[in-house]
Design a protein around this motif. Structure first.
Motif, PDB file in Angstrom:
ATOM      1  N   UNK A  90     -78.738 -80.196  -8.559  1.00 25.97           N
ATOM      2  CA  UNK A  90     -79.812 -81.336  -8.670  1.00 25.97           C
ATOM      3  C   UNK A  90     -81.349 -80.853  -8.357  1.00 25.97           C
ATOM      4  N   UNK A  91     -81.758 -79.387  -8.471  1.00 30.43           N
ATOM      5  CA  UNK A  91     -82.925 -79.069  -8.167  1.00 30.43           C
ATOM      6  C   UNK A  91     -83.730 -78.741  -9.475  1.00 30.43           C
ATOM      7  N   UNK A  92     -83.892 -79.956 -10.105  1.00 31.82           N
ATOM      8  CA  UNK A  92     -84.424 -80.044 -11.610  1.00 31.82           C
ATOM      9  C   UNK A  92     -85.631 -79.125 -11.779  1.00 31.82           C
ATOM     10  N   UNK A  93     -86.703 -79.409 -10.908  1.00 31.00           N
ATOM     11  CA  UNK A  93     -88.175 -78.501 -11.380  1.00 31.00           C
ATOM     12  C   UNK A  93     -87.544 -76.911 -11.132  1.00 31.00           C
ATOM     13  N   UNK A  94     -86.677 -76.520 -10.112  1.00 34.57           N
ATOM     14  CA  UNK A  94     -86.787 -75.191 -10.398  1.00 34.57           C
ATOM     15  C   UNK A  94     -85.811 -74.732 -11.432  1.00 34.57           C
TER      16      UNK A  94
END
Length: 73
Positions: free
Chosen positions: A26-30
Motif C-alpha cells: 500500500x505505498x501507492x505513490x511509489x
C-alpha cells in the motif's frame, strides 16, 4: 538487442517488480511512479528491438542485392 535495449529491459523488469511490491504494501505513490517508469523502460526496449530487427533486415536485403548484382556479371 543492443546495450540500450538490454539495459532498458532489465530496468523495466526491476521497476515492474518494485511497483508490484509497493502496491502490495500500500505505498501507492511509489508504485505509480515506478509503474510509469517501468512502462517507459519497456517502450524503449521494444523500440530498440524493432530498430535492431529492421536494421538486420536492411543489411540482409543489401547483401541479397549485392549477390544478385554480382551473379549477373
Amino acid at each position: 538487442m543492443g546495450a540500450l535495449g538490454r539495459w532498458s529491459l532489465g530496468t523495466g523488469l526491476v521497476l515492474t517488480a518494485l511497483a508490484v511490491v509497493c502496491a502490495a504494501v500500500d505505498v501507492v505513490p511509489v508504485a505509480t511512479i515506478a509503474g510509469i517508469l517501468a512502462i517507459v523502460a519497456w517502450v524503449v526496449a521494444g523500440y530498440d528491438a524493432v530498430y535492431r530487427a529492421l536494421e538486420r533486415r536492411e543489411l540482409r536485403r543489401r547483401a541479397d542485392r549485392a549477390r544478385r548484382a554480382g551473379g549477373d556479371r
